[in-house]
Design an enzyme around this catalytic site. Structure first.
Site, PDB file in Angstrom:
ATOM      1  N   GLU A 173     -19.081 -43.610  -0.553  1.00 48.01           N
ATOM      2  CA  GLU A 173     -19.716 -44.754  -1.248  1.00 48.01           C
ATOM      3  C   GLU A 173     -19.696 -44.578  -2.764  1.00 48.01           C
ATOM      4  O   GLU A 173     -20.726 -44.721  -3.429  1.00 48.01           O
ATOM      5  CB  GLU A 173     -21.153 -44.954  -0.733  1.00 48.01           C
ATOM      6  CG  GLU A 173     -21.190 -45.392   0.705  1.00 48.01           C
ATOM      7  CD  GLU A 173     -22.567 -45.837   1.210  1.00 48.01           C
ATOM      8  OE1 GLU A 173     -23.579 -45.631   0.513  1.00 48.01           O
ATOM      9  OE2 GLU A 173     -22.609 -46.402   2.317  1.00 48.01           O
ATOM     10  N   GLU A 292     -19.330 -45.891   8.761  1.00 55.37           N
ATOM     11  CA  GLU A 292     -20.789 -46.033   8.915  1.00 55.37           C
ATOM     12  C   GLU A 292     -21.078 -47.453   9.375  1.00 55.37           C
ATOM     13  O   GLU A 292     -20.765 -48.413   8.659  1.00 55.37           O
ATOM     14  CB  GLU A 292     -21.529 -45.766   7.598  1.00 55.37           C
ATOM     15  CG  GLU A 292     -21.559 -44.311   7.209  1.00 55.37           C
ATOM     16  CD  GLU A 292     -22.415 -44.041   5.972  1.00 55.37           C
ATOM     17  OE1 GLU A 292     -23.442 -44.733   5.778  1.00 55.37           O
ATOM     18  OE2 GLU A 292     -22.025 -43.157   5.199  1.00 55.37           O
TER      19      GLU A 292
HETATM   20  O1  AHR Z   1     -26.307 -43.266   6.790  1.00 58.75           O
HETATM   21  C1  AHR Z   1     -27.274 -43.190   5.793  1.00 58.75           C
HETATM   22  C2  AHR Z   1     -26.705 -43.411   4.400  1.00 58.75           C
HETATM   23  O2  AHR Z   1     -26.219 -44.718   4.311  1.00 58.75           O
HETATM   24  C3  AHR Z   1     -25.512 -42.560   4.022  1.00 58.75           C
HETATM   25  O3  AHR Z   1     -25.873 -41.341   3.468  1.00 58.75           O
HETATM   26  C4  AHR Z   1     -24.823 -43.400   2.979  1.00 58.75           C
HETATM   27  O4  AHR Z   1     -23.446 -43.179   2.944  1.00 58.75           O
HETATM   28  C5  AHR Z   1     -25.194 -44.813   3.348  1.00 58.75           C
HETATM   29  O5  AHR Z   1     -25.662 -45.523   2.254  1.00 58.75           O
END
Ligand code: AHR
Length: 509
Positions: A173, A292
């Site tokens: 990110e 994610e």
């Molecule tokens: O999954 C939790 C968080 O969400 C992770 O650390 C990040 O990559 C995202 O913003």
């Protein structure tokens, strides 16, 4: 009653379902590692301190791959501090989650756990506070043969055989202002290209994931992908996507239609990647690592989660408790992923244990399933072979957040054997408040449905530990009976606001 018609044919396919679509994620965050997968002294702990009860549930969940060590955590992680003799490792302040990280579990412990579990690891390198050197060194530590500095360090630390880690994320990110070492797209694109180049020089067999946008709502979305890929297109294999969904302001209809938002997000990222490819007249196709995704009550339940006081000893943060409604949405998000099997080979349910997770634990106590466990485990178990390219005729409805969305969604997979028969799985979501009668037209196939399971959108979260979670699941999750054999057409009725999986056999002719 909603009426829907789905047409499937074995010759019309989206693509092969990559097993890596059923990945998950373990970050050094809250209790994901400590008292999650790892708790020496727990009654079920193995010789390395990893909980066997969690391992059993992870196997049952059908997780094929696990991403590690972050997430936001990776952007200030010094991996060298997490290897070697434990007594020499020093704790540090993880700036991402403002937690004292004891460095008890590091690269070797995680990779050996994954290996024992038969799970493919996906590693992320720190491109926040670090760069080319540390990234290439980590690849060498993990995958190098004896005779070079970092590979020899691994051997000295007790692991002779290279781990052979195939998948590598180039940071996490990096478009997000919250990220430690946040960069603009040009800065990140250049760094990712240089780090990726060095990593592939160490081990040319690895696959690389460039950071895409943290969500479709990011102001730089689209331009970020275009710029980053303009630096990395020839080098990387995948671009990442992250998306979390939640019910906001009681807008249940929009929440139930989250799969439509995910579908649009995927289409837009594919279009952005292909536009870069077209400009370069490249034959290469970049695919997506949706590394994610999940339901996460980020805005509505934990608005202050990003401004945490400094904590230690594996604090309880982001421990969302899920309901049948959340599980229906998770099932529907999996329907979306399957329908993009051609361009999304890698995906991670974020995360695995305790932190926005299908598995919960108590320190020293039990491990248990959340409602979201079931659609994931069922899909991971049944979705085999190819995803079929369905024609779906269904009414649409309008949701406040996502505009026009289909009331019923569907995905199907078929694993053809040489004799023309094969395991068939159908995944169906009814997002509407009425039951839905779905007619499945399968000309050219005889279909036998042997049974299935259904999740209904009960709104009670599984809040009070294992017994309560089990009673919530009992209310919203049920087995379905066999439907028998049919040629040409099968009809099923879906409960209002439900997700259904059907398993059977389909034979040509
Ligand atoms: O999954 C939790 C968080 O969400 C992770 O650390 C990040 O990559 C995202 O913003």
């Amino acid at each position: 009653m909603t009426n829907a018609r789905i047409t499937l044919h074995p010759d019309f396919t989206v693509g092969t379902v990559d097993r890596r679509l059923f990945g998950s994620f373990v970050e050094h965050l809250g209790r994901a590692v400590y008292t999650g997968i790892y708790e020496p002294g727990h009654p079920t702990a193995d010789g390395d301190g990893f909980r066997e009860d969690v391992a059993d549930l992870t196997r049952e969940l059908g997780v094929s791959m696990v991403r590690y060590p972050g997430g936001n955590f990776v952007s200030n992680y010094v991996w060298e501090d997490g290897v070697g003799p434990r007594e020499e490792r020093k704790p540090f302040i993880d700036l991402a989650w403002r937690t004292i990280e004891p460095n008890e579990v590091g690269t070797d412990e995680f990779l050996q756990w994954a290996e024992r579990m038969g799970i493919e690891p996906m590693m992320a390198v720190n491109l926040g506070t670090r760069g080319v050197d540390a990234a290439a060194a980590l690849v060498e530590y993990c995958n190098g043969e004896a005779g070079s500095r970092w590979a020899d360090l691994r051997i000295a630390n007790g692991r002779a055989k290279p781990y052979g880690v195939r998948l590598w994320c180039l940071g996490n990110e990096m478009d997000g202002p919250w990220q430690i070492g946040h960069k603009d797209a040009h800065e990140y694109g250049k760094l990712a290209a240089e780090a990726g180049k060095a990593m592939k020089l160490v081990d040319p067999s690895i696959e690389l994931v460039a950071c895409g946008s943290s969500s479709m709502q990011m102001p730089t979305f689209g331009e970020w992908e275009r710029t980053v890929l303009s630096y990395t297109y020839d080098l990387v294999d995948h671009i990442s996507m992250h998306a979390y969904y939640e019910e906001l302001e009681g807008d249940r209809a929009s929440f139930l239609a989250s799969g439509t938002a995910m579908d649009r997000f995927i289409r837009r990222v594919v279009a952005s990647a292909d536009a870069v490819g077209a400009q370069r007249r490249s034959d290469k196709e970049i695919t997506i690592s949706f590394d994610e995704w999940n339901v996460w009550y980020l805005e509505s339940r934990f608005p202050g989660e990003q401004n945490l006081p400094l904590q230690r000893d594996a604090p309880r943060i982001i421990e969302d408790v899920y309901s049948g409604l959340d599980a229906v949405v998770v099932g529907d998000l999996l329907v979306t992923l399957l329908n993009h099997a051609d361009r999304v080979p890698v995906a991670c349910l974020a995360q695995l244990v305790n932190v926005i997770a299908p598995i919960m634990t108590e320190p020293g106590g039990e491990a248990w399933r959340q409602p979201t466990f079931h659609p994931f485990a069922t899909t991971a178990q049944l979705a085999r072979g190819v995803a079929l390219d369905l024609r779906v005729q269904v009414p649409t409805t309008t949701s406040a957040r996502h505009g026009e969305t289909p009331v019923v969604t569907a995905a199907a997979t078929w694993d053809e054997a040489p004799d023309g028969a094969g395991a068939l799985a159908l995944f169906l979501t009814n997002r509407g408040a009425e039951p839905a009668e779905v007619t499945i037209e399968h000309d050219g196939l005889t279909v036998r449905i042997d049974g299935g399971a259904q999740m209904v959108a009960d709104s009670r979260p599984a809040v009070e530990g294992p017994a309560h979670a089990a009673s919530v699941i009992e209310q919203c999750w049920s087995e379905l009976p066999a439907l028998g054999e049919a040629t040409g057409r099968t009809t099923v009725t879906l409960a209002p606001e439900s997700w259904t999986a059907l398993r059977g056999v389909a034979t040509r002719g």
